[in-house]
Design an enzyme around this catalytic site. Structure first.
Site, short mmCIF file in Angstrom:
data_model
loop_
_atom_site.label_atom_id
_atom_site.label_comp_id
_atom_site.label_asym_id
_atom_site.label_seq_id
_atom_site.Cartn_x
_atom_site.Cartn_y
_atom_site.Cartn_z
N ASP A 52 0.84 -1.20 0.00
CA ASP A 52 0.00 0.00 0.00
C ASP A 52 0.88 1.25 0.00
OD1 ASP A 52 -2.61 -1.37 0.39
OD2 ASP A 52 -1.72 -1.92 2.31
N ASP B 22 0.33 4.83 1.58
CA ASP B 22 -0.50 5.70 2.41
C ASP B 22 0.06 7.11 2.43
OD1 ASP B 22 -2.10 3.53 2.99
OD2 ASP B 22 -1.03 3.05 4.85
N ASP C 198 3.49 3.72 15.79
CA ASP C 198 3.87 2.65 16.70
C ASP C 198 5.36 2.37 16.73
OD1 ASP C 198 3.83 1.61 14.12
OD2 ASP C 198 2.23 0.16 14.52
#
Length: 437
Positions: free
Chosen positions: A56, A58, A138
């Site tokens: 992906d 993003d 994270d």
């Protein structure tokens, strides 16, 4: 907490615009030309920096979700917990997130709304700066931002050093970050297996103690996470990491109990074989179904429960059906299994004893069963792990290669073929006995 910002110019990193999807570039440039900050973030930057092909692309920006929607007619705003913009290009979706702010318990009146309970984030739409957004992520390797304005990579948490060292390190205090979102523990296991990275001691040491927090995560979200964990092509390695940190027990407590029991070696090998089979199919771009995977993950506890019920004089077929019902009901309290997967999952397990009883035309009927192939593959894995006779698996392999093959004299249950009873012919006409008077 302040970020140690390092700007890596285009000449010192290997990311090229030619490696970024045209749709992602279109979103980045339109945001930039409209006067907004625009970065490619997360896995796209991480994977390209490692020489991998991203799944992906993003985007992060200072544009609010509504402002993104105004720029793109093909945009849809989604999410309540995290408000996001999805820009659609046919089947391709570019996810656009507005920079999130750091949480300030004393001054929570940010530009947006936030809700927390016992340290867990329930809703988070407080917007901030790119630096705050980076520190909210994270892991350090996910806090790398590719700036479309000058093609540099901005590193806010020494993520590039961790990439080069093959190290997975959480940003901030691990206990606090895991309480904010316990799924981060599962992400640590997934990235460790996927990238072959070592989880740093400070990131991993508190996971076993914090693992029970996963009980607070909605069952449907845990199902989605399990799909990422075990159906991404490295399921076997991920399984080992999950068990090492006490996470598998939180997802499949009944299976973990079977793994810890007297037949644990057989069940451990069985699950590993099932995951290796799934990994191989994923990496060969062959279709895979969660039904097969969940059947394998629940089979150890189903099998042991069925044996216990049989010991109580329950018929084997009824015992298996009862065991499946009990185990699945308990599992659904932890992880949701959609009916489109749970129904075929049950069929795969229920076909196992039928594969062991093949007499006469039963074999041909089973060969035409819509779940036969999945049940047969399941049987092969059971045989490889020592949970079923290898001769049984070999016979079904041969039966598919040689249609019409006669079953052996004994089936896999050890029962001999029953003798056929001769039918008595009725007498006709005058041969019939006279009615009694």
């Amino acid at each position: 907490m302040r970020a140690q910002v390092r700007v890596i110019p285009r000449s010192e990193h290997q990311i090229s615009r030619s490696q970024i999807s045209d749709h992602a570039l279109k979103v980045l440039y339109r945001l930039k030309n409209a006067g907004f900050e625009a970065y490619m973030v997360g896995g796209g930057v991480r994977d390209l920096s490692l020489g991998r092909e991203p799944k992906d692309f993003d985007v992060a920006t200072d544009a609010k979700p509504e402002e993104v929607k105004d720029l793109f007619r093909n945009c849809r705003l989604i999410g309540r917990r995290f408000r996001l913009a999805h820009v659609f290009f046919g089947r391709d979706i570019i996810e656009v997130a507005t920079f999130r702010a750091l949480h300030d318990p004393e001054n929570g009146d940010g530009d947006g709304d936030v809700a927390m309970e016992d340290g867990m984030i329930l809703r988070d739409n407080v917007y901030g700066t790119v630096e705050e957004d980076a520190l909210r992520r994270d892991f350090t390797i996910n806090s790398l931002y590719y700036n479309i304005a000058d093609f540099s990579v901005v590193d806010f948490a020494n993520g590039m050093d961790d990439l080069e060292a093959g190290r997975l390190r959480l940003i901030g205090d691990p206990d606090a970050r895991y309480r904010e979102d316990p799924v981060r523990m599962l992400r640590a296991a997934r990235f460790s297996a996927k990238l072959g990275f070592q989880i740093s001691p400070e990131t991993g040491e508190s996971i076993p103690e914090m693992a029970p927090l996963l009980a607070n995560i909605p069952q449907a979200r845990l199902f989605d996470e399990i799909m990422k964990l075990l159906m991404g092509g490295v399921g076997a390695e991920t399984f080992s990491v999950l068990r090492r940190y006490g996470l598998f027990e939180q997802l499949f407590p009944q299976t973990e109990a079977a793994l810890a029991g007297p037949s644990g070696d057989v069940w451990d090998l069985f699950i590993l074989r099932a995951l290796e089979n799934t990994d191989r199919r994923v990496n060969e771009d062959k279709p895979v179904t969660p039904a097969f995977l969940f059947a394998a993950l629940l089979w150890p506890s189903v099998s042991e429960r069925a044996q216990a019920l049989e010991a109580e004089d329950m018929h084997p077929t009824q015992a298996l059906q009862e065991a499946i019902g009990e185990v699945v009901a308990a599992q659904l309290e932890r992880v949701a299994i959609p009916k489109r997967f749970s129904v075929p999952m049950r069929e795969i397990m229920l076909l196992q004893p039928r594969l062991a009883r093949f007499r006469g035309k039963r074999a041909n009927r089973l060969l035409s069963h819509p779940r036969f192939r999945a049940a047969y593959d399941f049987l092969l894995i059971r045989a490889a792990a020592g949970d079923a006779p290898q001769e049984l698996a070999d016979w079904w392999t041969q039966a598919q290669e040689t249609p019409g093959q006669q079953p052996p004299a004994q089936d896999a249950t050890g029962e001999g073929k029953p003798r056929r009873r001769r039918r008595r012919r009725r007498r006709r006409g005058g041969d019939q006995p006279a009615p009694s008077e």
